[in-house]
Scaffold this motif. Sequence first.
Motif, PDB file in Angstrom:
ATOM      1  N   GLY A  44       0.797  -1.215   0.000  1.00 42.13           N
ATOM      2  CA  GLY A  44       0.000   0.000   0.000  1.00 42.13           C
ATOM      3  C   GLY A  44       0.834   1.271   0.000  1.00 42.13           C
ATOM      4  N   TYR A  45       2.161   1.146   0.107  1.00 37.37           N
ATOM      5  CA  TYR A  45       3.045   2.296   0.069  1.00 37.37           C
ATOM      6  C   TYR A  45       3.716   2.379  -1.303  1.00 37.37           C
ATOM      7  CZ  TYR A  45       2.439   2.402   5.093  1.00 37.37           C
ATOM      8  OH  TYR A  45       1.893   2.470   6.348  1.00 37.37           O
ATOM      9  N   ASN A  46       4.292   3.526  -1.617  1.00 35.64           N
ATOM     10  CA  ASN A  46       4.982   3.723  -2.883  1.00 35.64           C
ATOM     11  C   ASN A  46       6.409   3.191  -2.787  1.00 35.64           C
ATOM     12  OD1 ASN A  46       2.699   5.066  -3.762  1.00 35.64           O
ATOM     13  ND2 ASN A  46       3.461   7.050  -3.106  1.00 35.64           N
ATOM     14  N   ASN A 103      10.596  -1.707 -11.538  1.00 35.81           N
ATOM     15  CA  ASN A 103       9.144  -1.566 -11.463  1.00 35.81           C
ATOM     16  C   ASN A 103       8.802  -0.716 -10.251  1.00 35.81           C
ATOM     17  OD1 ASN A 103       9.881  -3.855  -9.817  1.00 35.81           O
ATOM     18  ND2 ASN A 103       7.729  -4.335  -9.621  1.00 35.81           N
ATOM     19  N   THR A 104       7.640  -0.128 -10.296  1.00 36.15           N
ATOM     20  CA  THR A 104       7.195   0.733  -9.210  1.00 36.15           C
ATOM     21  C   THR A 104       5.894   0.201  -8.652  1.00 36.15           C
ATOM     22  OG1 THR A 104       6.057   2.184 -10.763  1.00 36.15           O
ATOM     23  CG2 THR A 104       8.304   2.786 -10.168  1.00 36.15           C
ATOM     24  N   MET A 105       5.721   0.403  -7.388  1.00 33.67           N
ATOM     25  CA  MET A 105       4.476   0.024  -6.720  1.00 33.67           C
ATOM     26  C   MET A 105       3.873   1.282  -6.121  1.00 33.67           C
ATOM     27  SD  MET A 105       4.308  -3.203  -7.224  1.00 33.67           S
ATOM     28  CE  MET A 105       3.223  -4.013  -6.103  1.00 33.67           C
ATOM     29  N   GLY A 106       2.639   1.576  -6.446  1.00 30.95           N
ATOM     30  CA  GLY A 106       1.930   2.654  -5.787  1.00 30.95           C
ATOM     31  C   GLY A 106       1.782   3.951  -6.549  1.00 30.95           C
ATOM     32  N   TRP A 107       2.650   4.239  -7.504  1.00 30.06           N
ATOM     33  CA  TRP A 107       2.518   5.463  -8.277  1.00 30.06           C
ATOM     34  C   TRP A 107       3.376   5.379  -9.520  1.00 30.06           C
ATOM     35  CZ3 TRP A 107       6.421   5.432  -4.661  1.00 30.06           C
ATOM     36  CH2 TRP A 107       7.620   6.009  -5.038  1.00 30.06           C
ATOM     37  N   PRO A 108       3.062   6.158 -10.544  1.00 26.05           N
ATOM     38  CA  PRO A 108       3.930   6.176 -11.727  1.00 26.05           C
ATOM     39  C   PRO A 108       5.189   6.979 -11.418  1.00 26.05           C
ATOM     40  CG  PRO A 108       2.024   7.590 -12.061  1.00 26.05           C
ATOM     41  CD  PRO A 108       1.846   6.915 -10.736  1.00 26.05           C
ATOM     42  N   SER A 109       6.305   6.318 -11.324  1.00 26.66           N
ATOM     43  CA  SER A 109       7.554   6.955 -10.917  1.00 26.66           C
ATOM     44  C   SER A 109       8.334   7.477 -12.111  1.00 26.66           C
ATOM     45  CB  SER A 109       8.411   5.941 -10.162  1.00 26.66           C
ATOM     46  OG  SER A 109       9.659   6.510  -9.845  1.00 26.66           O
ATOM     47  N   LYS A 110       9.149   8.481 -11.864  1.00 27.04           N
ATOM     48  CA  LYS A 110      10.080   8.998 -12.862  1.00 27.04           C
ATOM     49  C   LYS A 110      11.510   8.731 -12.410  1.00 27.04           C
ATOM     50  CE  LYS A 110       6.985  12.344 -14.716  1.00 27.04           C
ATOM     51  NZ  LYS A 110       6.211  13.482 -14.493  1.00 27.04           N
ATOM     52  N   THR A 111      11.683   7.824 -11.467  1.00 24.04           N
ATOM     53  CA  THR A 111      12.991   7.544 -10.894  1.00 24.04           C
ATOM     54  C   THR A 111      13.669   6.393 -11.622  1.00 24.04           C
ATOM     55  OG1 THR A 111      12.195   8.282  -8.741  1.00 24.04           O
ATOM     56  CG2 THR A 111      14.197   6.968  -8.760  1.00 24.04           C
ATOM     57  N   ASP A 147      25.087   1.630 -15.902  1.00 25.47           N
ATOM     58  CA  ASP A 147      23.890   1.344 -16.693  1.00 25.47           C
ATOM     59  C   ASP A 147      22.706   1.961 -15.966  1.00 25.47           C
ATOM     60  OD1 ASP A 147      25.081  -0.258 -18.708  1.00 25.47           O
ATOM     61  OD2 ASP A 147      25.086  -1.971 -17.359  1.00 25.47           O
ATOM     62  N   ALA A 148      21.869   2.689 -16.682  1.00 28.82           N
ATOM     63  CA  ALA A 148      20.686   3.319 -16.100  1.00 28.82           C
ATOM     64  C   ALA A 148      19.438   2.685 -16.706  1.00 28.82           C
ATOM     65  CB  ALA A 148      20.696   4.822 -16.348  1.00 28.82           C
ATOM     66  N   ILE A 149      18.550   2.229 -15.838  1.00 23.21           N
ATOM     67  CA  ILE A 149      17.311   1.588 -16.285  1.00 23.21           C
ATOM     68  C   ILE A 149      16.149   2.523 -15.952  1.00 23.21           C
ATOM     69  CG2 ILE A 149      15.856  -0.456 -16.180  1.00 23.21           C
ATOM     70  CD1 ILE A 149      18.295  -2.003 -15.098  1.00 23.21           C
ATOM     71  N   ALA A 150      15.419   2.918 -16.987  1.00 21.49           N
ATOM     72  CA  ALA A 150      14.285   3.822 -16.818  1.00 21.49           C
ATOM     73  C   ALA A 150      13.195   3.162 -15.978  1.00 21.49           C
ATOM     74  CB  ALA A 150      13.727   4.212 -18.188  1.00 21.49           C
ATOM     75  N   PRO A 151      12.292   3.964 -15.411  1.00 18.37           N
ATOM     76  CA  PRO A 151      11.184   3.393 -14.643  1.00 18.37           C
ATOM     77  C   PRO A 151      10.378   2.406 -15.478  1.00 18.37           C
ATOM     78  CG  PRO A 151      11.255   5.772 -14.379  1.00 18.37           C
ATOM     79  CD  PRO A 151      12.237   5.423 -15.449  1.00 18.37           C
ATOM     80  N   ASN A 152      10.069   1.275 -14.885  1.00 20.74           N
ATOM     81  CA  ASN A 152       9.277   0.225 -15.518  1.00 20.74           C
ATOM     82  C   ASN A 152       9.863  -0.214 -16.864  1.00 20.74           C
ATOM     83  OD1 ASN A 152       7.285   0.075 -13.420  1.00 20.74           O
ATOM     84  ND2 ASN A 152       6.582   2.067 -14.128  1.00 20.74           N
ATOM     85  N   SER A 153      11.192  -0.343 -16.898  1.00 25.72           N
ATOM     86  CA  SER A 153      11.899  -0.764 -18.105  1.00 25.72           C
ATOM     87  C   SER A 153      12.766  -1.987 -17.820  1.00 25.72           C
ATOM     88  CB  SER A 153      12.769   0.376 -18.636  1.00 25.72           C
ATOM     89  OG  SER A 153      11.950   1.450 -19.043  1.00 25.72           O
ATOM     90  N   LYS A 154      13.257  -2.609 -18.910  1.00 24.19           N
ATOM     91  CA  LYS A 154      14.009  -3.856 -18.796  1.00 24.19           C
ATOM     92  C   LYS A 154      15.379  -3.748 -19.451  1.00 24.19           C
ATOM     93  CE  LYS A 154       9.821  -6.571 -18.707  1.00 24.19           C
ATOM     94  NZ  LYS A 154       9.003  -7.605 -19.313  1.00 24.19           N
ATOM     95  N   ALA A 155      16.357  -4.411 -18.825  1.00 30.70           N
ATOM     96  CA  ALA A 155      17.695  -4.569 -19.395  1.00 30.70           C
ATOM     97  C   ALA A 155      17.921  -6.077 -19.515  1.00 30.70           C
ATOM     98  CB  ALA A 155      18.745  -3.930 -18.499  1.00 30.70           C
ATOM     99  N   TYR A 156      17.675  -6.624 -20.703  1.00 31.03           N
ATOM    100  CA  TYR A 156      17.803  -8.068 -20.907  1.00 31.03           C
ATOM    101  C   TYR A 156      19.244  -8.536 -20.710  1.00 31.03           C
ATOM    102  CZ  TYR A 156      13.050  -8.024 -22.635  1.00 31.03           C
ATOM    103  OH  TYR A 156      11.694  -7.886 -22.735  1.00 31.03           O
ATOM    104  N   GLN A 157      20.178  -7.628 -20.972  1.00 31.95           N
ATOM    105  CA  GLN A 157      21.592  -7.899 -20.678  1.00 31.95           C
ATOM    106  C   GLN A 157      22.239  -6.556 -20.360  1.00 31.95           C
ATOM    107  OE1 GLN A 157      23.786 -10.662 -23.117  1.00 31.95           O
ATOM    108  NE2 GLN A 157      25.623  -9.400 -22.959  1.00 31.95           N
TER     109      GLN A 157
END
Length: 154
Positions: free
Chosen positions: A40-42, A98-106, A121-131
């Motif tokens: 229930g928290y972000n 991934n984010t829980m609770g709000w759409p993050s920009k982190t 390596d920087a991974i955007a919010p709700n994004s994937k790095a397969y390698q």
Amino acid sequence: MRKIKRAAALFTTVAAVTMGAIAAAPAASAGVGPACPNDGYNHNCLNLYYNSNFGGAGETFWDTPIPNFEPYKFEWPGLTGAGLGQSVKNHAASGYTNTMGWPSKTWATIYFNSNYGGACDAIAPNSKAYQLHYTYNNNASMTWAYTGTCYQFQ
């Protein structure tokens, strides 16, 4: 004289117990576990895997920067269990946020060196790095910040 020796012995015992508790504290205080909390928290979460394409064992970090992956182990088996119990430091090959609770920009940024240094390596919010690119099996720390000089996964 006897009182001084007793006091010194008591002080030594209390100091040893206190130092043991302090040494154990960092792992317990960081947001680490088998999954991103759904309480229930972000939360901002980074899931790292032992193999490319999210294979092998995994570990999840949330909300707290990790200056050194050394004390953390891949603790959940994933699909194959490869790497289970291995240190996360210098053994992560893929990951996603991934984010829980709000759409993050982190963004989650993974660094080659401890204390947030070196190639990254920087991974955007709700994004994937397969390698992972710069930190493939050479990763030592992570923080929740966007860095424009890193390889970017979006």
